[in-house]
Design a protein around this motif. Structure first.
Motif, PDB file in Angstrom:
ATOM      1  N   ILE A 156      -2.424   1.923   4.697  1.00  0.00           N
ATOM      2  CA  ILE A 156      -2.414   0.605   5.327  1.00  0.00           C
ATOM      3  C   ILE A 156      -1.378  -0.255   4.610  1.00  0.00           C
ATOM      4  CG2 ILE A 156      -3.775  -1.413   5.963  1.00  0.00           C
ATOM      5  CD1 ILE A 156      -4.766   1.176   7.252  1.00  0.00           C
ATOM      6  N   GLY A 157      -0.260  -0.524   5.271  1.00  0.00           N
ATOM      7  CA  GLY A 157       0.805  -1.318   4.672  1.00  0.00           C
ATOM      8  C   GLY A 157       0.457  -2.801   4.646  1.00  0.00           C
ATOM      9  N   LEU A 158       0.666  -3.438   3.505  1.00  0.00           N
ATOM     10  CA  LEU A 158       0.374  -4.858   3.321  1.00  0.00           C
ATOM     11  C   LEU A 158       1.588  -5.527   2.681  1.00  0.00           C
ATOM     12  CD1 LEU A 158      -3.220  -4.432   1.854  1.00  0.00           C
ATOM     13  CD2 LEU A 158      -2.654  -5.169   4.182  1.00  0.00           C
ATOM     14  N   THR A 159       2.057  -6.607   3.284  1.00  0.00           N
ATOM     15  CA  THR A 159       3.255  -7.284   2.804  1.00  0.00           C
ATOM     16  C   THR A 159       2.888  -8.488   1.953  1.00  0.00           C
ATOM     17  OG1 THR A 159       4.502  -6.583   4.751  1.00  0.00           O
ATOM     18  CG2 THR A 159       5.380  -8.431   3.502  1.00  0.00           C
ATOM     19  N   LEU A 160       3.431  -8.517   0.749  1.00  0.00           N
ATOM     20  CA  LEU A 160       3.231  -9.624  -0.185  1.00  0.00           C
ATOM     21  C   LEU A 160       4.355 -10.640  -0.012  1.00  0.00           C
ATOM     22  CD1 LEU A 160       2.456  -7.288  -3.194  1.00  0.00           C
ATOM     23  CD2 LEU A 160       0.783  -8.781  -2.075  1.00  0.00           C
ATOM     24  N   VAL A 161       4.023 -11.932  -0.081  1.00  0.00           N
ATOM     25  CA  VAL A 161       5.017 -12.966   0.205  1.00  0.00           C
ATOM     26  C   VAL A 161       5.193 -13.981  -0.921  1.00  0.00           C
ATOM     27  CG1 VAL A 161       4.724 -12.774   2.709  1.00  0.00           C
ATOM     28  CG2 VAL A 161       3.282 -14.373   1.423  1.00  0.00           C
ATOM     29  N   ASP A 162       4.352 -13.932  -1.948  1.00  0.00           N
ATOM     30  CA  ASP A 162       4.450 -14.867  -3.070  1.00  0.00           C
ATOM     31  C   ASP A 162       4.942 -14.095  -4.288  1.00  0.00           C
ATOM     32  OD1 ASP A 162       4.015 -16.509  -5.292  1.00  0.00           O
ATOM     33  OD2 ASP A 162       2.232 -17.439  -4.433  1.00  0.00           O
TER      34      ASP A 162
END
Length: 276
Positions: A156-162
């Protein structure tokens, strides 16, 4: 009732720990580092694991690799198979071969070094049958396909933005096969929607607890070891029936790491079906 299950961990003593470069927002080479204090704090974490009945192996620290203490980044080990990290930053590249050799020499012959950037359990967390995989700052999104093919588990790909939460294990922790805790603001809108769909009963961390690296924690299904100053998260965990154990790793936090960063789980085929 929460059930604790014995874990097998790999750790690396911070003998050469220092902050001499900056590859994340937490690292400031201008701030002094107390290496002996870092060692003392790390030893306390190791003692906590041993007191809980976990097995703790250690890999020899190498001179010139001050971040090698963050063993979680060295590989991902599931079902007795090890996918060794390929680091993004030149300062850490030599850690990959060191972890590869240790795993090869200590009962993990089924191993491979990742072909694209993949920073081990920094960005890969096992939650039941799913492998949660972070990207956005370190691990290349192409590594998600590689991990799925290697482990034969849905990724399950999860994108971090901070950028403060540059690895998945700084923004999310797996508590048991059905339960996670995470900090919503660290994730893209689409990834946050995925987490809400998959884990509707998740523990939601506050900004204060996330900034204390409270989510950089380990769990055996009952005992949760986390930074001692993540007080709000500690109370939430206790209310859910977990047993939180606070530790002080403030010196290692100067390099952007805490409990989970120091801890690589070595899972056999049987253990891989327990919570990560």
């Amino acid at each position: 009732m929460r059930t604790a299950r014995p874990r097998h961990y790999l750790m690396c003593r911070p003998t050469h720990f220092d902050v001499v470069y900056s590859i994340n927002p937490w690292m400031d080479p201008a701030k002094p580092v107390d290496t002996q204090l870092a060692i003392t704090q790390w030893e306390k974490l190791r003692e906590v694991y041993l007191s809980l009945g976990h097995t703790v192996d250690t890999i020899d620290p190498l001179p010139g690799l001050p971040d090698m203490v963050f063993a979680a980044n060295g590989a991902t080990v599931i079902d007795g198979r090890a996918l060794v990290a390929r680091f993004r930053d030149a300062e850490r590249i030599a850690e990959g071969p060191a972890y590869h050799d240790w795993l090869r020499d200590n009962g993990f012959p089924d191993l491979r070094t990742a072909h694209v950037v993949n920073e081990g359990e920094g960005d890969y967390l096992l939650a039941g049958e799913w492998l949660l995989a972070g990207t956005g700052f370190r691990s290349d999104p192409r590594s998600h396909d590689e991990a799925q093919e290697f482990f034969g588990r849905p990724v399950i790909g999860l994108t971090l933005v901070d950028p403060d939460y540059y690895h998945l294990d700084t923004a999310l922790t797996v508590l048991d096969e059905q339960t996670i805790a995470y900090y919503p603001a660290a994730f893209s809108p689409g990834s946050l929607a995925v987490l809400r769909r998959l884990f509707p009963d998740a523990v939601i961390a506050t900004a204060e607890d996330a900034a204390a690296f409270g989510l950089n924690a380990t769990s055996d299904g009952h005992n949760v070891v986390l930074p001692h100053n993540a007080t709000g998260l500690t109370e939430q965990l206790r209310a859910r029936g977990f047993h939180p154990i606070g530790v002080d790793l403030s010196e290692l936090l100067k390099a952007g790491g805490s409990v989970k960063c120091c801890t690589l789980e070595l899972r056999t085929a049987a253990q891989s079906h327990d919570p990560a």
